[in-house]
Structure formats: structure tokens, C-alpha cells
Motif scaffolding. Sequence first.
Motif, short mmCIF file in Angstrom:
data_model
loop_
_atom_site.label_atom_id
_atom_site.label_comp_id
_atom_site.label_asym_id
_atom_site.label_seq_id
_atom_site.Cartn_x
_atom_site.Cartn_y
_atom_site.Cartn_z
N ILE A 2 -28.41 17.60 59.42
CA ILE A 2 -28.74 18.80 58.31
C ILE A 2 -30.25 18.36 57.74
O ILE A 2 -30.67 17.21 57.51
CB ILE A 2 -27.91 18.72 57.35
CG1 ILE A 2 -26.38 18.99 57.84
CG2 ILE A 2 -28.23 19.85 56.18
CD1 ILE A 2 -26.30 20.43 58.33
N SER A 3 -31.26 19.19 57.82
CA SER A 3 -32.47 18.96 57.55
C SER A 3 -32.80 19.97 56.60
O SER A 3 -32.61 21.20 56.28
CB SER A 3 -33.49 19.19 58.64
OG SER A 3 -34.60 19.25 58.16
N SER A 4 -33.55 19.37 55.28
CA SER A 4 -34.10 20.20 54.13
C SER A 4 -35.36 21.06 54.19
O SER A 4 -35.86 21.66 53.55
CB SER A 4 -34.28 19.28 52.89
OG SER A 4 -35.15 18.26 53.00
N ALA A 71 -29.13 19.02 51.07
CA ALA A 71 -29.27 18.29 52.37
C ALA A 71 -28.48 17.10 52.77
O ALA A 71 -27.78 17.08 53.87
CB ALA A 71 -30.74 17.99 53.12
N LEU A 134 -30.80 25.96 54.96
CA LEU A 134 -30.02 24.85 55.01
C LEU A 134 -28.47 25.16 54.80
O LEU A 134 -27.63 24.65 55.63
CB LEU A 134 -30.36 24.05 53.75
CG LEU A 134 -29.82 22.75 53.50
CD1 LEU A 134 -29.37 21.90 54.67
CD2 LEU A 134 -30.16 21.94 52.14
#
Length: 209
Positions: A2-4, A71, A134
Motif C-alpha cells: 500500500i502506497s500513500s 497507508a 489509497l
Amino acid sequence: MISSGTTAARLTTKGAATRLRIVEGAAAEIRERGAATTTLDDIRARTATSKSQIFHYFPGGKDELLLAVAALEAQRILEDQQPYLDDLGRLDTWQAWRDWRGAVVRRYERQGVNCPLGVLMTELGRRTPASQQLTGQLLAQWQSALRDGVRCMQGSGRMDPALDADRTAAALVAAVQGGVTVLMATGSIAHLEAALDTTLELLGRFSAE
């Protein structure tokens, strides 16, 4: 992963460690105090960082930091459901599904009413495209893993082959999130347990296992 969507990937090793320390400290502060009452000064005090450091790593201020916290928490949600959501098809028996249910309930029992990811869904979700992206990443990864589990069960004859696997997975995610919303509002885990137990019971009626 998971990337912000921030510039964290371009930091030095030391810088990345400092940024992660700030994010983890902010997440811990939010768990204890709640998002509404947590300030940047609280986070600075907890992480022993200066105001200039905060804005160096999070030029967008509190909103950008909260997005990074979300995130981190989104990734933890998926990690806390392992090994059931990995790529090896672990959700291949009803016992595995019951064990997954137990892992989900324990995760949210530990969390309690202060959910850092709730910041994303409420404070940030309606006004920032980054937070919506997100949320989409989290739900897509979560739903995909559960869909694979449903298809595995259908392939072995343990789940109704007429079910739409993607919609079934979406319903399971919605059951969890609905129960978590009630938990955050009331402090009771009962609705989450009821949502998962009832959904799995209905899905299991096709199988004699």
C-alpha cells in the motif's frame, strides 16, 4: 504494497527511517487519543522531532502525515490477515476461512475504537484524491485475495459455483468494514463477529464440510 503516493521512496536510508519513526509515532498517538484530538505538537513530542523535521518529511502538514499513517495502517490490516491472504491459496478449506475470521476479529479487538485508518475514511476521504486512491488500493488488494479464496473453494466443490466470486469477496470486505464502523462508534466487537459468522454460515450451506 500500500502506497500513500508520497516522495518517501526518494529518501536516504536514514531519512526513510526517520520518516517511518514519525509515521509510527503518529499512528500510536492516534490509537491512544483519536484522530480529532491528536495535534502535530503531540506527534512531535512523542517522536522527539522538531517542527522543521515534520514539514521536511511531510510538506503538506498534518493531512500528508495522516495519509502516511493511513497507508501504514492499511498495510497492517492486510499483514494481520496473513497467511490467509497470501499468494499460496491458503483459503482453501472451511477451517482456513474460520481461522481467517478469527484473525480479523482479534486484529480489531486489539485496535479498539481509535482506528488510524478511520482518519482516511472520514477526515481525508471526502476531500483528497490521494486518500481515495489509497482506499481503493487497500480494498482492491483485500478483495482480490478473498476472491481467489472463493474461487479456490468453488474449484474444490466446497462453495456454490454459481456465486459471483468478486461480489462475494466484496460482500465479505463490506461485512468487516460495517462491523468495524459499529466497533468505532460503540466499542463493541459483537456486530463484526455477527457479520462474519452469518456471512460464512450462508456461504457454507452449499458444503457438507
